[in-house]
Design a protein around this motif. Structure first.
Motif, PDB file in Angstrom:
ATOM      1  N   GLY A 126      43.515  45.379  61.504  1.00 24.24           N
ATOM      2  CA  GLY A 126      44.446  45.246  62.625  1.00 24.24           C
ATOM      3  C   GLY A 126      44.391  46.363  63.646  1.00 24.24           C
ATOM      4  N   ASN A 127      43.253  47.033  63.802  1.00 24.75           N
ATOM      5  CA  ASN A 127      43.167  48.125  64.770  1.00 24.75           C
ATOM      6  C   ASN A 127      42.533  47.687  66.092  1.00 24.75           C
ATOM      7  OD1 ASN A 127      40.537  47.781  63.962  1.00 24.75           O
ATOM      8  ND2 ASN A 127      40.164  49.925  63.488  1.00 24.75           N
ATOM      9  N   ASN A 128      42.377  46.393  66.312  1.00 20.21           N
ATOM     10  CA  ASN A 128      41.779  45.812  67.522  1.00 20.21           C
ATOM     11  C   ASN A 128      40.340  46.257  67.731  1.00 20.21           C
ATOM     12  OD1 ASN A 128      43.891  44.191  68.269  1.00 20.21           O
ATOM     13  ND2 ASN A 128      44.864  45.778  69.499  1.00 20.21           N
ATOM     14  N   LEU A 129      39.680  46.658  66.665  1.00 18.52           N
ATOM     15  CA  LEU A 129      38.257  46.971  66.683  1.00 18.52           C
ATOM     16  C   LEU A 129      37.601  46.174  65.574  1.00 18.52           C
ATOM     17  CD1 LEU A 129      38.412  50.843  67.073  1.00 18.52           C
ATOM     18  CD2 LEU A 129      37.886  49.181  68.849  1.00 18.52           C
ATOM     19  N   LEU A 130      36.593  45.415  65.919  1.00 16.21           N
ATOM     20  CA  LEU A 130      35.898  44.605  64.926  1.00 16.21           C
ATOM     21  C   LEU A 130      34.642  45.355  64.517  1.00 16.21           C
ATOM     22  CD1 LEU A 130      35.872  41.959  63.389  1.00 16.21           C
ATOM     23  CD2 LEU A 130      34.589  40.957  65.258  1.00 16.21           C
ATOM     24  N   THR A 131      34.637  45.862  63.306  1.00 16.19           N
ATOM     25  CA  THR A 131      33.463  46.575  62.808  1.00 16.19           C
ATOM     26  C   THR A 131      32.494  45.574  62.199  1.00 16.19           C
ATOM     27  OG1 THR A 131      34.463  46.929  60.646  1.00 16.19           O
ATOM     28  CG2 THR A 131      34.844  48.625  62.315  1.00 16.19           C
ATOM     29  N   PHE A 132      31.271  46.044  62.025  1.00 15.63           N
ATOM     30  CA  PHE A 132      30.273  45.183  61.420  1.00 15.63           C
ATOM     31  C   PHE A 132      30.670  44.812  59.997  1.00 15.63           C
ATOM     32  CE2 PHE A 132      26.468  44.575  58.839  1.00 15.63           C
ATOM     33  CZ  PHE A 132      25.918  43.484  59.492  1.00 15.63           C
ATOM     34  N   GLU A 133      31.276  45.751  59.297  1.00 13.87           N
ATOM     35  CA  GLU A 133      31.680  45.491  57.921  1.00 13.87           C
ATOM     36  C   GLU A 133      32.721  44.374  57.848  1.00 13.87           C
ATOM     37  OE1 GLU A 133      31.539  48.603  59.196  1.00 13.87           O
ATOM     38  OE2 GLU A 133      29.728  49.271  58.161  1.00 13.87           O
ATOM     39  N   GLU A 134      33.710  44.401  58.764  1.00 15.55           N
ATOM     40  CA  GLU A 134      34.730  43.343  58.775  1.00 15.55           C
ATOM     41  C   GLU A 134      34.094  41.989  59.047  1.00 15.55           C
ATOM     42  OE1 GLU A 134      38.725  45.603  60.375  1.00 15.55           O
ATOM     43  OE2 GLU A 134      37.206  45.028  61.837  1.00 15.55           O
ATOM     44  N   TRP A 135      33.172  41.956  60.011  1.00 14.90           N
ATOM     45  CA  TRP A 135      32.505  40.696  60.338  1.00 14.90           C
ATOM     46  C   TRP A 135      31.635  40.236  59.176  1.00 14.90           C
ATOM     47  CZ3 TRP A 135      27.281  39.559  60.778  1.00 14.90           C
ATOM     48  CH2 TRP A 135      27.005  38.289  61.278  1.00 14.90           C
ATOM     49  N   VAL A 192      31.839  40.933  55.916  1.00 16.02           N
ATOM     50  CA  VAL A 192      32.613  40.494  54.754  1.00 16.02           C
ATOM     51  C   VAL A 192      33.163  39.093  54.979  1.00 16.02           C
ATOM     52  CG1 VAL A 192      34.744  40.919  53.468  1.00 16.02           C
ATOM     53  CG2 VAL A 192      33.161  42.791  53.916  1.00 16.02           C
ATOM     54  N   THR A 193      33.721  38.851  56.159  1.00 17.21           N
ATOM     55  CA  THR A 193      34.280  37.529  56.456  1.00 17.21           C
ATOM     56  C   THR A 193      33.190  36.467  56.458  1.00 17.21           C
ATOM     57  OG1 THR A 193      35.964  38.603  57.793  1.00 17.21           O
ATOM     58  CG2 THR A 193      35.675  36.235  58.090  1.00 17.21           C
ATOM     59  N   THR A 194      32.040  36.793  57.048  1.00 16.94           N
ATOM     60  CA  THR A 194      30.938  35.834  57.097  1.00 16.94           C
ATOM     61  C   THR A 194      30.398  35.557  55.695  1.00 16.94           C
ATOM     62  OG1 THR A 194      30.385  36.666  59.283  1.00 16.94           O
ATOM     63  CG2 THR A 194      28.726  35.340  58.185  1.00 16.94           C
ATOM     64  N   ALA A 195      30.281  36.597  54.878  1.00 18.20           N
ATOM     65  CA  ALA A 195      29.784  36.403  53.510  1.00 18.20           C
ATOM     66  C   ALA A 195      30.764  35.559  52.697  1.00 18.20           C
ATOM     67  CB  ALA A 195      29.564  37.757  52.841  1.00 18.20           C
ATOM     68  N   GLU A 196      32.065  35.793  52.864  1.00 13.23           N
ATOM     69  CA  GLU A 196      33.057  34.982  52.140  1.00 13.23           C
ATOM     70  C   GLU A 196      32.978  33.527  52.572  1.00 13.23           C
ATOM     71  OE1 GLU A 196      36.733  36.901  53.007  1.00 13.23           O
ATOM     72  OE2 GLU A 196      36.428  38.477  51.508  1.00 13.23           O
ATOM     73  N   PHE A 225      30.312  32.012  53.749  1.00 16.37           N
ATOM     74  CA  PHE A 225      29.077  31.470  53.189  1.00 16.37           C
ATOM     75  C   PHE A 225      29.273  31.104  51.724  1.00 16.37           C
ATOM     76  CE2 PHE A 225      24.987  31.723  51.094  1.00 16.37           C
ATOM     77  CZ  PHE A 225      24.163  31.026  51.960  1.00 16.37           C
ATOM     78  N   ASP A 226      29.941  31.976  50.970  1.00 21.64           N
ATOM     79  CA  ASP A 226      30.174  31.708  49.549  1.00 21.64           C
ATOM     80  C   ASP A 226      31.046  30.471  49.350  1.00 21.64           C
ATOM     81  OD1 ASP A 226      28.632  33.885  48.897  1.00 21.64           O
ATOM     82  OD2 ASP A 226      30.355  35.248  48.668  1.00 21.64           O
ATOM     83  N   GLU A 227      32.004  30.246  50.246  1.00 21.41           N
ATOM     84  CA  GLU A 227      32.843  29.043  50.147  1.00 21.41           C
ATOM     85  C   GLU A 227      32.023  27.781  50.385  1.00 21.41           C
ATOM     86  OE1 GLU A 227      36.002  29.466  52.927  1.00 21.41           O
ATOM     87  OE2 GLU A 227      36.924  31.140  51.853  1.00 21.41           O
ATOM     88  N   MET A 228      31.054  27.842  51.296  1.00 17.72           N
ATOM     89  CA  MET A 228      30.228  26.664  51.599  1.00 17.72           C
ATOM     90  C   MET A 228      29.177  26.414  50.514  1.00 17.72           C
ATOM     91  SD  MET A 228      29.614  26.820  55.712  1.00 17.72           S
ATOM     92  CE  MET A 228      29.097  28.514  55.807  1.00 17.72           C
ATOM     93  N   ASP A 229      28.692  27.458  49.887  1.00 17.26           N
ATOM     94  CA  ASP A 229      27.623  27.342  48.888  1.00 17.26           C
ATOM     95  C   ASP A 229      28.224  26.907  47.551  1.00 17.26           C
ATOM     96  OD1 ASP A 229      25.157  27.457  47.711  1.00 17.26           O
ATOM     97  OD2 ASP A 229      25.201  29.631  47.429  1.00 17.26           O
ATOM     98  N   GLU A 230      28.313  25.597  47.347  1.00 13.07           N
ATOM     99  CA  GLU A 230      28.976  25.059  46.161  1.00 13.07           C
ATOM    100  C   GLU A 230      28.191  25.308  44.877  1.00 13.07           C
ATOM    101  OE1 GLU A 230      29.798  20.971  46.924  1.00 13.07           O
ATOM    102  OE2 GLU A 230      31.192  21.426  48.548  1.00 13.07           O
ATOM    103  N   ASP A 231      26.860  25.237  44.944  1.00 13.35           N
ATOM    104  CA  ASP A 231      26.086  25.423  43.724  1.00 13.35           C
ATOM    105  C   ASP A 231      25.685  26.884  43.495  1.00 13.35           C
ATOM    106  OD1 ASP A 231      24.300  25.600  45.787  1.00 13.35           O
ATOM    107  OD2 ASP A 231      22.965  24.005  45.080  1.00 13.35           O
TER     108      ASP A 231
END
Length: 154
Positions: A105-114, A116-120, A122-128
């Motif tokens: 919530g600091n109004n700065l989007l770090t690469f780590e935040e992006w 982690v969200t993208t990896a999560e 991807f994991d939700e879509m990857d059913e197998d």
């Protein structure tokens, strides 16, 4: 001689400013009674005003115009309806998505935040759980269509 004339001139200007400031101060009357209301405007809460409209007609109700799909999409961004989309109007629709990605919530989007969200996601879509997305798995990430509102049966 110049200094004397300049001193008198500056003194007159300061005196004029002082006079205007002194006259411009507002005096507020303390404990002033409110202005009296006419007796005919005071109504009891149980009375309703009576009117006879006679032959008067009100304005015609507005007609809904059919907007094309592109016009509806345009007006989603054009918040003030001036038919011009500014940069702020265009970016304001993205702020909710940005807030979801900005975890701390600091109004700065770090690469780590992006990442982690993208990896999560991807994991939700990857059913197998084979670290690969098939077309069927990827299709689960498509935005879900909105449910159509039932037609009014007035």
């Amino acid at each position: 001689m110049r200094q004397a004339v300049l001193g008198v001139f500056v003194g007159l200007i300061l005196a004029g400013v002082g006079v205007f400031w002194w006259q411009g101060r507002a005096q507020i009357e303390t404990y002033a009674p409110p202005p009296p209301e006419p007796l005919e405007t005071i109504a009891t809460p149980d009375e309703l005003p009576l009117t006879d409209p006679g032959d008067l007609l009100g304005p015609a109700p507005p007609e809904a115009s059919e907007l094309t799909r592109e016009e509806r999409r345009f007006f989603r961004y054009d918040r003030n309806r001036d038919r011009i989309i500014t940069r702020n109007e265009m970016l304001s629709s993205r702020s909710d998505g940005f807030r979801k990605l900005d975890v701390d919530g600091n109004n700065l989007l770090t690469f780590e935040e992006w990442a982690v969200t993208t990896a999560e996601r991807f994991d939700e879509m990857d059913e197998d759980a084979n670290a690969r997305l098939t077309p069927a798995e990827f299709a689960t990430s498509a935005p879900k269509p909105r449910a159509k509102k039932p037609a009014c049966r007035c």
